[in-house]
Write an enzyme that holds these catalytic residues in place. Sequence first.
Site, mmCIF file in Angstrom:
data_model
loop_
_atom_site.group_PDB
_atom_site.id
_atom_site.type_symbol
_atom_site.label_atom_id
_atom_site.label_comp_id
_atom_site.label_asym_id
_atom_site.label_seq_id
_atom_site.Cartn_x
_atom_site.Cartn_y
_atom_site.Cartn_z
ATOM 1 N N THR A 258 -4.105 -11.490 5.192
ATOM 2 C CA THR A 258 -5.221 -10.971 6.029
ATOM 3 C C THR A 258 -6.308 -12.348 6.470
ATOM 4 O O THR A 258 -7.137 -12.349 6.434
ATOM 5 C CB THR A 258 -6.239 -9.763 5.126
ATOM 6 N N CYS A 289 -9.960 -10.828 12.156
ATOM 7 C CA CYS A 289 -10.939 -9.652 12.369
ATOM 8 C C CYS A 289 -11.094 -9.704 14.159
ATOM 9 O O CYS A 289 -11.117 -8.869 14.734
ATOM 10 C CB CYS A 289 -12.345 -9.643 11.953
#
Length: 481
Positions: A258, A289
């Site tokens: 991630t 993100c």
Amino acid sequence: MTVNEDSFTHWKHREEIAESMIPIIGKLHRERDVTVLLHSRSLVNKSVVSILKTHRFARQIAGEELSVTETLPFLQALTTLDLGPSQIDIGLLAEAHRADDRGLSVAEFTAEAVAGATGAHKIDRREPRDVVLYGFGRIGRLLARLLIEKSGSGNGLRLRAIVVRRGGEQDIVKRASLLRRDSVHGQFQGTITVDEAESTITANGNTIKVIYANDPSEIDYTAYGVKNAILIDNTGKWRDREGLSQHLRPGVDKVVLTAPGKGDVPNIVHGVNHDTLKPDERILSCASCTTNAIVPPLKAMADEYGVLRGHVETVHSFTNDQNLLDNYHKSERRGRSAPLNMVITETGAASAVAKALPDLDATITGSSIRVPVPDVSIAILNLQLARPTNRQEVLDHLRKVSLTSPLKRQIDFISAPDAVSSDFIGSRHASIVDAGALKVEGDNAILYLWYDNEFGYSCQVVRVVQYVSGVEYPTFPAPAA
């Protein structure tokens, strides 16, 4: 009857209809692995008011509000069909039926529109796929919430274990408490119990083993009954193939990072390049993100107008790697107090575009400013297009993309004139186009893209995990190409 009384009676009637929808939606989900959507928003486990608000939100996208009186017949029609695992958007069904001029009944039209999920065409239920979370910070806990929420029928993804370093006395109790209550994202929706002796957290019936380890090499996951698992590393400690390969221990089949991957680690943005993954790829990254926020709308603009060059400026909420008060930090400015300052910093999102969109022949530059908010960021995407256009044309295009395209789960659209960052806490989309802020002049377009850099990103990660595990079920009606 007065106008006020008439309005209230109408509201109570819609409440009653929404209330009748809840058991139908729940039964379809539990018994058939069918997730009912409304314009890409899941209606599973939603309250009466939430269902009504979701119907009203359709006005932001489609220009007019959907009524539960319109969608209920389609929901009822689904119960008469031999459905297999799938996602079915009753909002799109209602709109497509309204535009259809063949005179088909709701039942006939619904059967035709979801034929790919019925009878001989329906896919079999997947066996549950084990998932392990390596790390349990901001992203780890949100991933846990999502995985628990999606355990639904007992099929699909199943969170089996969490790996952390022991933090001291009552470690597991404190970690469970952080899962239960979050200052930004609110209360966990359900119940959580802890068994310190067994080192387990049970959340909504899902028993999760908490494994204490200082290094991946210490763990044999099969000793905990974990097999063929997808491990999600949300520590960011290792970002290249060599480092992430340490997770390929007994019981682990694939590793998902991630954070932006380095070297030859594929950087995947779901909805854009997830289908380029090779079946035998065992290590991959979900990028950042911000990359997830800018790449889908960038692709939408490039496909329609062409993009010659661009610059992205992100105004980003502060993160855990910054200091609460001024203190030493290895980075130049991140040592200065995060809640007291705007902090100029670097972003790798622009360079990551090339990995996610290798066919884009355009230079994209980027920079970032960290600001004193705990969550939700905005990316300002300044593009030189290959052809001139106008503001209304771009608005119509992006609204349509958010509603019916394959990117509808990644791109949301809002036209509220008073929208601010906190309005997007909990958004499940990778980015939200702010219609009011859009600027277009000739071949120059400036997009303002909100994104929940915690929850929205976590939703993208789960979508990638669903895809690589084979439990990402098809959506009907199929989105327009």
